[in-house]
Design a protein around this motif. Sequence first.
Motif, PDB file in Angstrom:
ATOM      1  N   PRO A   1       0.800  -1.228   0.000  1.00 12.39           N
ATOM      2  CA  PRO A   1       0.000   0.000   0.000  1.00 12.39           C
ATOM      3  C   PRO A   1       0.836   1.282   0.000  1.00 12.39           C
ATOM      4  CG  PRO A   1      -0.015  -1.010   2.171  1.00 12.39           C
ATOM      5  CD  PRO A   1       0.633  -2.001   1.241  1.00 12.39           C
ATOM      6  N   ASP A   2       2.111   1.183   0.386  1.00 13.10           N
ATOM      7  CA  ASP A   2       2.955   2.373   0.436  1.00 13.10           C
ATOM      8  C   ASP A   2       3.693   2.628  -0.874  1.00 13.10           C
ATOM      9  OD1 ASP A   2       4.377   0.029   0.813  1.00 13.10           O
ATOM     10  OD2 ASP A   2       5.901   0.962   2.081  1.00 13.10           O
ATOM     11  N   HIS A   3       3.451   1.797  -1.883  1.00  9.99           N
ATOM     12  CA  HIS A   3       4.057   1.984  -3.200  1.00  9.99           C
ATOM     13  C   HIS A   3       3.079   2.681  -4.135  1.00  9.99           C
ATOM     14  CE1 HIS A   3       6.954  -0.746  -1.511  1.00  9.99           C
ATOM     15  NE2 HIS A   3       7.636  -0.853  -2.643  1.00  9.99           N
ATOM     16  N   SER A   4       3.614   3.297  -5.168  1.00 10.50           N
ATOM     17  CA  SER A   4       2.773   4.012  -6.123  1.00 10.50           C
ATOM     18  C   SER A   4       2.079   3.046  -7.072  1.00 10.50           C
ATOM     19  CB  SER A   4       3.628   4.988  -6.937  1.00 10.50           C
ATOM     20  OG  SER A   4       4.496   4.272  -7.810  1.00 10.50           O
ATOM     21  N   VAL A   5       1.054   3.536  -7.736  1.00 13.16           N
ATOM     22  CA  VAL A   5       0.332   2.738  -8.729  1.00 13.16           C
ATOM     23  C   VAL A   5       1.283   2.305  -9.842  1.00 13.16           C
ATOM     24  CG1 VAL A   5      -1.474   2.807 -10.497  1.00 13.16           C
ATOM     25  CG2 VAL A   5      -1.902   3.782  -8.216  1.00 13.16           C
ATOM     26  N   GLU A   6       2.176   3.185 -10.230  1.00 13.25           N
ATOM     27  CA  GLU A   6       3.143   2.842 -11.276  1.00 13.25           C
ATOM     28  C   GLU A   6       4.055   1.708 -10.826  1.00 13.25           C
ATOM     29  OE1 GLU A   6       6.681   4.924 -13.976  1.00 13.25           O
ATOM     30  OE2 GLU A   6       5.368   6.157 -12.718  1.00 13.25           O
ATOM     31  N   GLU A   7       4.498   1.760  -9.559  1.00 10.61           N
ATOM     32  CA  GLU A   7       5.326   0.678  -9.029  1.00 10.61           C
ATOM     33  C   GLU A   7       4.546  -0.628  -8.981  1.00 10.61           C
ATOM     34  OE1 GLU A   7       8.472   2.566  -5.917  1.00 10.61           O
ATOM     35  OE2 GLU A   7       6.361   2.880  -5.426  1.00 10.61           O
ATOM     36  N   HIS A   8       3.270  -0.548  -8.610  1.00  4.72           N
ATOM     37  CA  HIS A   8       2.425  -1.748  -8.608  1.00  4.72           C
ATOM     38  C   HIS A   8       2.382  -2.363 -10.007  1.00  4.72           C
ATOM     39  CE1 HIS A   8       0.000  -0.072  -4.957  1.00  4.72           C
ATOM     40  NE2 HIS A   8       1.157  -0.593  -4.586  1.00  4.72           N
ATOM     41  N   ARG A   9       2.199  -1.543 -11.019  1.00  2.00           N
ATOM     42  CA  ARG A   9       2.118  -2.049 -12.386  1.00  2.00           C
ATOM     43  C   ARG A   9       3.431  -2.679 -12.830  1.00  2.00           C
ATOM     44  NH1 ARG A   9      -0.909   3.379 -14.661  1.00  2.00           N
ATOM     45  NH2 ARG A   9      -3.034   2.832 -13.975  1.00  2.00           N
ATOM     46  N   ASP A  10       4.547  -2.047 -12.474  1.00  2.20           N
ATOM     47  CA  ASP A  10       5.854  -2.591 -12.854  1.00  2.20           C
ATOM     48  C   ASP A  10       6.091  -3.945 -12.183  1.00  2.20           C
ATOM     49  OD1 ASP A  10       6.369  -0.388 -14.420  1.00  2.20           O
ATOM     50  OD2 ASP A  10       7.626   0.625 -12.922  1.00  2.20           O
ATOM     51  N   LEU A  11       5.743  -4.039 -10.914  1.00  3.53           N
ATOM     52  CA  LEU A  11       5.922  -5.295 -10.201  1.00  3.53           C
ATOM     53  C   LEU A  11       4.987  -6.373 -10.732  1.00  3.53           C
ATOM     54  CD1 LEU A  11       6.323  -3.934  -6.576  1.00  3.53           C
ATOM     55  CD2 LEU A  11       8.050  -5.199  -7.862  1.00  3.53           C
ATOM     56  N   ALA A  12       3.770  -5.975 -11.094  1.00  2.00           N
ATOM     57  CA  ALA A  12       2.825  -6.934 -11.675  1.00  2.00           C
ATOM     58  C   ALA A  12       3.362  -7.479 -12.995  1.00  2.00           C
ATOM     59  CB  ALA A  12       1.461  -6.280 -11.881  1.00  2.00           C
ATOM     60  N   ASP A  13       3.918  -6.598 -13.813  1.00  2.00           N
ATOM     61  CA  ASP A  13       4.503  -7.041 -15.086  1.00  2.00           C
ATOM     62  C   ASP A  13       5.669  -7.999 -14.839  1.00  2.00           C
ATOM     63  OD1 ASP A  13       2.706  -5.494 -16.493  1.00  2.00           O
ATOM     64  OD2 ASP A  13       4.128  -3.847 -16.870  1.00  2.00           O
ATOM     65  N   GLU A  14       6.483  -7.684 -13.824  1.00  2.00           N
ATOM     66  CA  GLU A  14       7.624  -8.539 -13.491  1.00  2.00           C
ATOM     67  C   GLU A  14       7.146  -9.914 -13.005  1.00  2.00           C
ATOM     68  OE1 GLU A  14      11.478  -8.533 -10.442  1.00  2.00           O
ATOM     69  OE2 GLU A  14      10.284  -6.705 -10.732  1.00  2.00           O
ATOM     70  N   LYS A  15       6.115  -9.890 -12.192  1.00  2.00           N
ATOM     71  CA  LYS A  15       5.573 -11.160 -11.687  1.00  2.00           C
ATOM     72  C   LYS A  15       5.013 -12.001 -12.814  1.00  2.00           C
ATOM     73  CE  LYS A  15       2.097 -13.866 -10.599  1.00  2.00           C
ATOM     74  NZ  LYS A  15       0.879 -14.198 -11.360  1.00  2.00           N
ATOM     75  N   GLU A  16       4.239 -11.396 -13.717  1.00  2.00           N
ATOM     76  CA  GLU A  16       3.635 -12.163 -14.815  1.00  2.00           C
ATOM     77  C   GLU A  16       4.711 -12.718 -15.745  1.00  2.00           C
ATOM     78  OE1 GLU A  16       0.908 -13.033 -14.223  1.00  2.00           O
ATOM     79  OE2 GLU A  16      -0.263 -11.451 -13.305  1.00  2.00           O
ATOM     80  N   ALA A  17       5.772 -11.964 -15.958  1.00  2.00           N
ATOM     81  CA  ALA A  17       6.878 -12.464 -16.782  1.00  2.00           C
ATOM     82  C   ALA A  17       7.539 -13.662 -16.107  1.00  2.00           C
ATOM     83  CB  ALA A  17       7.894 -11.354 -17.027  1.00  2.00           C
ATOM     84  N   ALA A  18       7.692 -13.596 -14.788  1.00  2.00           N
ATOM     85  CA  ALA A  18       8.266 -14.718 -14.046  1.00  2.00           C
ATOM     86  C   ALA A  18       7.376 -15.946 -14.154  1.00  2.00           C
ATOM     87  CB  ALA A  18       8.451 -14.330 -12.579  1.00  2.00           C
ATOM     88  N   PHE A  19       6.075 -15.738 -14.050  1.00  2.00           N
ATOM     89  CA  PHE A  19       5.142 -16.860 -14.176  1.00  2.00           C
ATOM     90  C   PHE A  19       5.234 -17.509 -15.555  1.00  2.00           C
ATOM     91  CE2 PHE A  19       1.035 -18.343 -15.764  1.00  2.00           C
ATOM     92  CZ  PHE A  19       0.831 -19.416 -14.917  1.00  2.00           C
ATOM     93  N   ARG A  20       5.246 -16.693 -16.590  1.00  2.00           N
ATOM     94  CA  ARG A  20       5.321 -17.256 -17.937  1.00  2.00           C
ATOM     95  C   ARG A  20       6.614 -18.051 -18.130  1.00  2.00           C
ATOM     96  NH1 ARG A  20       2.917 -12.188 -19.029  1.00  2.00           N
ATOM     97  NH2 ARG A  20       4.895 -11.240 -19.670  1.00  2.00           N
ATOM     98  N   ARG A  21       7.679 -17.593 -17.496  1.00  2.00           N
ATOM     99  CA  ARG A  21       8.975 -18.274 -17.635  1.00  2.00           C
ATOM    100  C   ARG A  21       8.953 -19.667 -17.033  1.00  2.00           C
ATOM    101  NH1 ARG A  21      11.664 -15.161 -14.608  1.00  2.00           N
ATOM    102  NH2 ARG A  21      12.015 -16.587 -12.874  1.00  2.00           N
ATOM    103  N   ILE A  22       8.206 -19.881 -15.959  1.00  2.00           N
ATOM    104  CA  ILE A  22       8.251 -21.169 -15.247  1.00  2.00           C
ATOM    105  C   ILE A  22       7.040 -22.059 -15.533  1.00  2.00           C
ATOM    106  CG2 ILE A  22       9.642 -20.191 -13.393  1.00  2.00           C
ATOM    107  CD1 ILE A  22       7.160 -20.017 -11.666  1.00  2.00           C
ATOM    108  N   SER A  23       6.157 -21.639 -16.437  1.00  2.00           N
ATOM    109  CA  SER A  23       4.892 -22.373 -16.612  1.00  2.00           C
ATOM    110  C   SER A  23       4.782 -23.110 -17.940  1.00  2.00           C
ATOM    111  CB  SER A  23       3.723 -21.397 -16.474  1.00  2.00           C
ATOM    112  OG  SER A  23       3.779 -20.395 -17.489  1.00  2.00           O
ATOM    113  N   SER A  24       5.905 -23.476 -18.522  1.00  2.00           N
ATOM    114  CA  SER A  24       5.872 -24.043 -19.869  1.00  2.00           C
ATOM    115  C   SER A  24       5.486 -25.517 -19.918  1.00  2.00           C
ATOM    116  CB  SER A  24       7.223 -23.856 -20.554  1.00  2.00           C
ATOM    117  OG  SER A  24       8.246 -24.511 -19.809  1.00  2.00           O
ATOM    118  N   GLU A  25       5.365 -26.180 -18.767  1.00  2.00           N
ATOM    119  CA  GLU A  25       5.083 -27.609 -18.787  1.00  2.00           C
ATOM    120  C   GLU A  25       3.772 -27.961 -18.080  1.00  2.00           C
ATOM    121  OE1 GLU A  25       8.442 -29.735 -17.326  1.00  2.00           O
ATOM    122  OE2 GLU A  25       9.793 -28.960 -18.880  1.00  2.00           O
ATOM    123  N   LEU A  26       2.872 -27.027 -17.969  1.00  2.00           N
ATOM    124  CA  LEU A  26       1.580 -27.294 -17.341  1.00  2.00           C
ATOM    125  C   LEU A  26       0.686 -28.118 -18.266  1.00  2.00           C
ATOM    126  CD1 LEU A  26       0.876 -23.816 -15.732  1.00  2.00           C
ATOM    127  CD2 LEU A  26       1.343 -25.946 -14.508  1.00  2.00           C
TER     128      LEU A  26
END
Length: 219
Positions: free
Chosen positions: A58-83
Amino acid sequence: MLKALIFDMDGTLVHSDPLHLRAFVEVLGPKGVVIDDEVYRSRIIGRTNEVIFGGLLPDHSVEEHRDLADEKEAAFRRISSELSPLDGLLGLLAWAQKRDLKIALVTNAPILNAKHMLEVLGLSDAFSVIVTSQDVARGKPDPLPYLTALERLSITADEAIAFEDSPSGMKAAKGAGIYSFGILTGVPAEELKAVGADRTIEDFSARALWDVLEERVAA
């Protein structure tokens, strides 16, 4: 009469929640945010990234939230190739296609994740309608994503069946007036029933599902 099946994605088409949890840990651990099974279940599952990151940081900006969300989704895509698809899903989709039922996807995930996941599962051409978090002004638990899908499918709520694995998603589906199955990949049956699930099933091979399908197509 049944005309369409509408599916959530994560936890419904595929048991992907453990990999999402890993991705959140990878990205938010260095920020000092503890992500365990309880935090994931109570503060992440079924929610939009906007709500998730706003609540956890909650103490981070909306822009920081979006950047972290993008980073998280990229990490997920990287590790989810064998589902793999949840048990019974491919059989259900083949059954629906033979009966000319429409098939839709409604997810709080961003479009890049949806495309990636469908490609991994071999389902890129399975859905005639796809509604992601980027298609609507309000994500689940608001019913708008499901109402949008019904509109694009040109059907009414009583002509569809929905499948959801989270309380947030179930609230959205039931808020749109759709008969809904709760998929028990991450949340206990009683929690899904408490927010309106008509039935709960372990996977798409469940007899309880097929009893309803056979009844609805014969109506």
